[in-house]
Design an enzyme around this catalytic site. Sequence first.
Site, mmCIF file in Angstrom:
data_model
loop_
_atom_site.group_PDB
_atom_site.id
_atom_site.type_symbol
_atom_site.label_atom_id
_atom_site.label_comp_id
_atom_site.label_asym_id
_atom_site.label_seq_id
_atom_site.Cartn_x
_atom_site.Cartn_y
_atom_site.Cartn_z
ATOM 1 N N HIS A 1 6.428 6.144 1.596
ATOM 2 C CA HIS A 1 7.379 4.993 1.443
ATOM 3 C C HIS A 1 8.474 5.445 0.359
ATOM 4 C CE1 HIS A 1 3.646 2.950 2.834
ATOM 5 N NE2 HIS A 1 4.689 2.428 3.385
ATOM 6 N N ASP B 1 5.948 6.420 12.351
ATOM 7 C CA ASP B 1 5.953 5.200 13.423
ATOM 8 C C ASP B 1 7.145 5.442 14.262
ATOM 9 O OD1 ASP B 1 3.490 3.967 12.282
ATOM 10 O OD2 ASP B 1 4.784 3.657 10.455
ATOM 11 N N VAL C 1 6.501 12.443 5.811
ATOM 12 C CA VAL C 1 6.032 13.217 4.530
ATOM 13 C C VAL C 1 4.625 13.492 4.808
ATOM 14 C CG1 VAL C 1 5.690 13.220 2.098
ATOM 15 C CG2 VAL C 1 7.573 11.945 2.972
ATOM 16 N N ALA D 1 0.809 -1.200 -0.165
ATOM 17 C CA ALA D 1 0.128 0.063 0.058
ATOM 18 C C ALA D 1 0.995 0.966 0.145
ATOM 19 C CB ALA D 1 -0.891 -0.057 1.205
ATOM 20 N N GLN E 1 7.758 2.280 16.649
ATOM 21 C CA GLN E 1 8.331 1.519 15.953
ATOM 22 C C GLN E 1 9.776 1.474 15.549
ATOM 23 O OE1 GLN E 1 6.315 -0.947 12.601
ATOM 24 N NE2 GLN E 1 7.646 0.455 11.164
ATOM 25 N N HIS F 1 2.784 4.520 -0.773
ATOM 26 C CA HIS F 1 2.389 6.211 -0.783
ATOM 27 C C HIS F 1 3.895 7.058 -0.866
ATOM 28 C CE1 HIS F 1 3.041 6.405 3.360
ATOM 29 N NE2 HIS F 1 2.366 5.606 3.501
ATOM 30 N N SER G 1 -1.186 4.803 4.761
ATOM 31 C CA SER G 1 -2.027 4.013 4.188
ATOM 32 C C SER G 1 -3.338 4.015 4.736
ATOM 33 C CB SER G 1 -1.493 2.697 3.976
ATOM 34 O OG SER G 1 -0.729 2.090 5.068
HETATM 35 O O1 PAF Z 1 5.614 -0.373 9.227
HETATM 36 C C1 PAF Z 1 5.473 -1.191 8.695
HETATM 37 O O2 PAF Z 1 4.921 -1.297 7.573
HETATM 38 C C2 PAF Z 1 5.586 -2.662 9.311
HETATM 39 O O3 PAF Z 1 5.418 -2.594 10.890
HETATM 40 C C3 PAF Z 1 7.115 -3.003 8.978
HETATM 41 C C4 PAF Z 1 8.126 -2.369 9.489
HETATM 42 C C5 PAF Z 1 7.049 -3.442 7.619
HETATM 43 C C6 PAF Z 1 7.044 -4.655 9.655
HETATM 44 O O4 PAF Z 1 6.065 -5.403 9.234
#
Ligand code: PAF
Length: 282
Positions: free
Chosen positions: A33, A150, A176, A28, A153, A30, A186
């Site tokens: 990414h 994120d 962004v 997905a 994360q 955008h 997404s």
């Molecule tokens: O941020 C994401 O899209 C996911 O958490 C990742 C880092 C690809 C792990 O599945």
Amino acid sequence: MTKIIKTVTELQTAVDGKRVGAVFTMGALHQGHAQLIKQCRETVGKDAIVVVTIFVNPTQFENNKDLEKYPRDLASDVEICEQNSADIVFAPTVDEIYPLKTLVKKIEPGEIANILEGASRPGHFAGVATVVNRLLEITKPSVTCFGEKDYQQLTIVREIVKELSIPVEVIGVETVRESDGLAMSSRNMRLSEEERALAPHLYDALNRVKAQLLENHPIEKAISSTIEWMADFPEIELDYLTVLSPSLGKPVPGLARVLVAARIGDVRLIDNIECELAVANV
Ligand code: PAF
């Protein structure tokens, strides 16, 4: 031309002995990414191989409905990878990533996984950490790029890379935004027109907190007055608005992070920005 690879063996052969940059995604894709891929290429160099993984990781979803509903459009994802000169799209099946569940090392990130997003999504970050560790093992990159959007994360990935001494440089890439400030995600496509119009208020809220901190208000005051302002938008169901240190601990004078999460309709959105704390703020 971007090559699509579906098996671990083929991917490992393609990257063997090469300098690799990796961007891990669930598809997905955008412009957020796209920025990760661009930054990855820039850092790793033109002669290196940039791999974008597209894998909707089942172990980070709390329920099967969300997993099934997750948008999947490989052709459009590959196009974005191609436009940003990724060399390889690695799009494995679940069995490729988790061949014999017991053989994949499970990573438990510790206390940091239980706050903020982790508080409402138990097990989520163990799933993220486990798959990121597995993808790092498979792709063996020198550089990997994660979005600051994120932020929790990103912080957890930095922590596991350090704890497990994985030889990879983790780069945090600035969020962004749409022209009205909404962080690209997404999930934004799931917002109705009315919800989409409200969503930039999360970024406004972060900036309000930051502005009040700059005026030397204590953190609690900056947050409570911003929450009062948000009461004008009852459709935004706030989960948390908080200020923490860059490693998501207790805030101290110096750099810090303002973080927000809220539900608008059925969609949970998160965002964060950097700020600077003075002694008067803490
Ligand atoms: O941020 C994401 O899209 C996911 O958490 C990742 C880092 C690809 C792990 O599945």
